[in-house]
Design a protein around this motif. Sequence first.
Motif, PDB file in Angstrom:
ATOM      1  N   SER A  42       0.826  -1.220   0.000  1.00 43.89           N
ATOM      2  CA  SER A  42       0.000   0.000   0.000  1.00 43.89           C
ATOM      3  C   SER A  42       0.853   1.261   0.000  1.00 43.89           C
ATOM      4  CB  SER A  42      -1.063   0.002   1.098  1.00 43.89           C
ATOM      5  OG  SER A  42      -0.551  -0.448   2.287  1.00 43.89           O
ATOM      6  N   ALA A  45       1.625   1.770  -3.629  1.00 42.23           N
ATOM      7  CA  ALA A  45       0.490   1.820  -4.550  1.00 42.23           C
ATOM      8  C   ALA A  45       0.260   3.186  -5.201  1.00 42.23           C
ATOM      9  CB  ALA A  45      -0.775   1.384  -3.828  1.00 42.23           C
ATOM     10  N   TYR A  46       0.574   4.275  -4.477  1.00 44.90           N
ATOM     11  CA  TYR A  46       0.334   5.599  -5.045  1.00 44.90           C
ATOM     12  C   TYR A  46       1.329   5.923  -6.154  1.00 44.90           C
ATOM     13  CZ  TYR A  46      -2.814   6.202  -1.194  1.00 44.90           C
ATOM     14  OH  TYR A  46      -3.848   6.031  -0.327  1.00 44.90           O
ATOM     15  N   THR A  47       2.439   5.190  -6.175  1.00 45.97           N
ATOM     16  CA  THR A  47       3.474   5.449  -7.170  1.00 45.97           C
ATOM     17  C   THR A  47       3.411   4.424  -8.307  1.00 45.97           C
ATOM     18  OG1 THR A  47       4.797   6.127  -5.274  1.00 45.97           O
ATOM     19  CG2 THR A  47       5.926   5.994  -7.381  1.00 45.97           C
ATOM     20  N   ARG A  73       9.565   5.582  -0.994  1.00 45.83           N
ATOM     21  CA  ARG A  73       8.365   5.338  -0.176  1.00 45.83           C
ATOM     22  C   ARG A  73       8.575   4.164   0.779  1.00 45.83           C
ATOM     23  NH1 ARG A  73       3.783   7.877  -0.359  1.00 45.83           N
ATOM     24  NH2 ARG A  73       3.833   9.589  -1.827  1.00 45.83           N
ATOM     25  N   ARG A 245       2.471   9.717   5.709  1.00 47.23           N
ATOM     26  CA  ARG A 245       3.647   9.178   5.029  1.00 47.23           C
ATOM     27  C   ARG A 245       4.022   7.815   5.640  1.00 47.23           C
ATOM     28  NH1 ARG A 245       8.910  12.562   6.002  1.00 47.23           N
ATOM     29  NH2 ARG A 245      10.204  10.708   5.873  1.00 47.23           N
ATOM     30  N   VAL A 248      -0.420   4.847   5.558  1.00 43.70           N
ATOM     31  CA  VAL A 248      -0.981   5.475   4.366  1.00 43.70           C
ATOM     32  C   VAL A 248      -2.441   5.918   4.474  1.00 43.70           C
ATOM     33  CG1 VAL A 248       0.684   4.538   2.727  1.00 43.70           C
ATOM     34  CG2 VAL A 248      -1.377   3.256   3.234  1.00 43.70           C
ATOM     35  N   ARG A 249      -3.197   5.289   5.363  1.00 37.12           N
ATOM     36  CA  ARG A 249      -4.572   5.758   5.549  1.00 37.12           C
ATOM     37  C   ARG A 249      -4.762   6.160   7.007  1.00 37.12           C
ATOM     38  NH1 ARG A 249      -5.311   2.696   1.184  1.00 37.12           N
ATOM     39  NH2 ARG A 249      -4.783   0.795   2.297  1.00 37.12           N
ATOM     40  N   GLU A 401      -5.439  10.318   3.108  1.00 38.62           N
ATOM     41  CA  GLU A 401      -4.582   9.321   2.458  1.00 38.62           C
ATOM     42  C   GLU A 401      -3.206   9.917   2.202  1.00 38.62           C
ATOM     43  OE1 GLU A 401      -6.107   6.771  -0.383  1.00 38.62           O
ATOM     44  OE2 GLU A 401      -7.740   6.315   1.005  1.00 38.62           O
ATOM     45  N   GLU A 403       0.128  11.472   0.927  1.00 39.75           N
ATOM     46  CA  GLU A 403       0.433  12.427  -0.133  1.00 39.75           C
ATOM     47  C   GLU A 403       1.243  11.720  -1.209  1.00 39.75           C
ATOM     48  OE1 GLU A 403       1.894  16.514   1.380  1.00 39.75           O
ATOM     49  OE2 GLU A 403       2.078  15.079   3.002  1.00 39.75           O
ATOM     50  N   VAL A 404       1.015  12.053  -2.439  1.00 40.05           N
ATOM     51  CA  VAL A 404       1.823  11.445  -3.508  1.00 40.05           C
ATOM     52  C   VAL A 404       3.002  12.364  -3.775  1.00 40.05           C
ATOM     53  CG1 VAL A 404       1.842  10.575  -5.853  1.00 40.05           C
ATOM     54  CG2 VAL A 404      -0.186  10.358  -4.449  1.00 40.05           C
TER      55      VAL A 404
END
Length: 404
Positions: A42, A45-47, A73, A245, A248-249, A401, A403-404
Amino acid sequence: MIPNQEPADSGPEMILVRYGELALKGKNRSFFEHALVRNLRSAAAYTSPVRIELSRGRIAVFPERRVMEVARRLQDVFGVKTISPAWGCEPDADPIASLAQRVMTRTLDEWPTSGDISFRVRTKRSDKSFPMTSTELDLYIAEGVLTNTDRLRVQLKGAQLELGIEVREKRAYVFTKRLPGPGGLPGGTAGRMMCLLSGGIDSPVAAWLAMKRGARVFFVTYHSHPYIGDASKKKVIDLVRRLSRFQVRCRLFIVPFTEIQTSIRDLAPEAYRTVLYRRFMQRLASRLAYREKCRALLTGESLGQVASQTIENMTCIEDASDLPVLRPLVCFDKEEAVRLAREIGTYETSIQPEPDCCTVFMPRRPIIFGSLEECRAAEEGLEVEGLMARALEGVERVDIEAEV
Ligand code: ATP
Ligand code: MG
């Protein structure tokens, strides 16, 4: 994945992840490993989507794209000791030697100083059917690398530069970097906790420390509209965003606190206001904790830091909680908390000069050594359950959630 023809000329293709303390956890090991794998997935996952292989105490992460961003990350995932972005090739001696040379050229080009560098090769084979022993492969690779440059000097103990080779069944990997992770235990393995988050320096650090030991942390903050403005609320949301960071949630509850504070102001002894505010905070946090299946409360309290943080007052405050109250910073000096806050990136937000609800109707002389009997007596004049019910009705929930 399509094997890269000239892999060391482009970026690394995968990431090797090492974890420390988990290995000590005996029968629980696979529980910890699976939690770590889930959290790595997870965090990445944002990347990029990733494929993850877990075998014999090693985790290999294969991102579809943006490998170095994924690596950054993964450096924030608790349980990770070190990570190595790595290049891959066929698992045979010659392709490994040739890839090792290209990886070394790249590493030497980026090396910060000129002059001699002490160096060694360290091979690990998870494929024990490989025809050479680890030491034989070390020597073979080292020979090849040394013919290419005169900057390297072999040194087996304490080498500045370690060329790592990992031979797996289907592919071999080569790397030179070991980037540090945060250590600790994977999030979720120590259960859930509810953190009382003010806009200050300490409570975000307390949350981070509990996350580091495997807690999944939920957040609650108290807000006294209109005595305190929206900027204070935004500041707390920003702090949670910074902490996302590492988890993640994140879920934050914002509880309206004005009616409770005015009621305490009007009906309770002035000196006890701060302690009584805190008792209500813990009571409300316990209710929210129960809803979210949290098993403990977390605060940023530190012994003797301010008047309300004597052991006597902490006893009065904790009495109102239905759950154990954990205070990771209880024996920290302020400087230690500040140093950690800077490291985890919450400090700059924490020092923005926004008021906290505790500053509303502050007593001129707050009680320093409160007594539990007096707290209870003071609350007899208050409509505790009604105040609680109305505050809980007005709770605002914010899900944040990473930050990307
Ligand atoms: P912090 O830096 O975390 O604000 P502090 O040293 O300023 O801590 P206090 O302001 O006395 O200490 O607060 C003690 C603890 O009570 C905080 O660490 C936090 O856990 C909780 N707390 C205080 N104010 C609030 C608030 N408005 N909302 C939620 N929790 C709070
Ligand atoms: Mg504070």
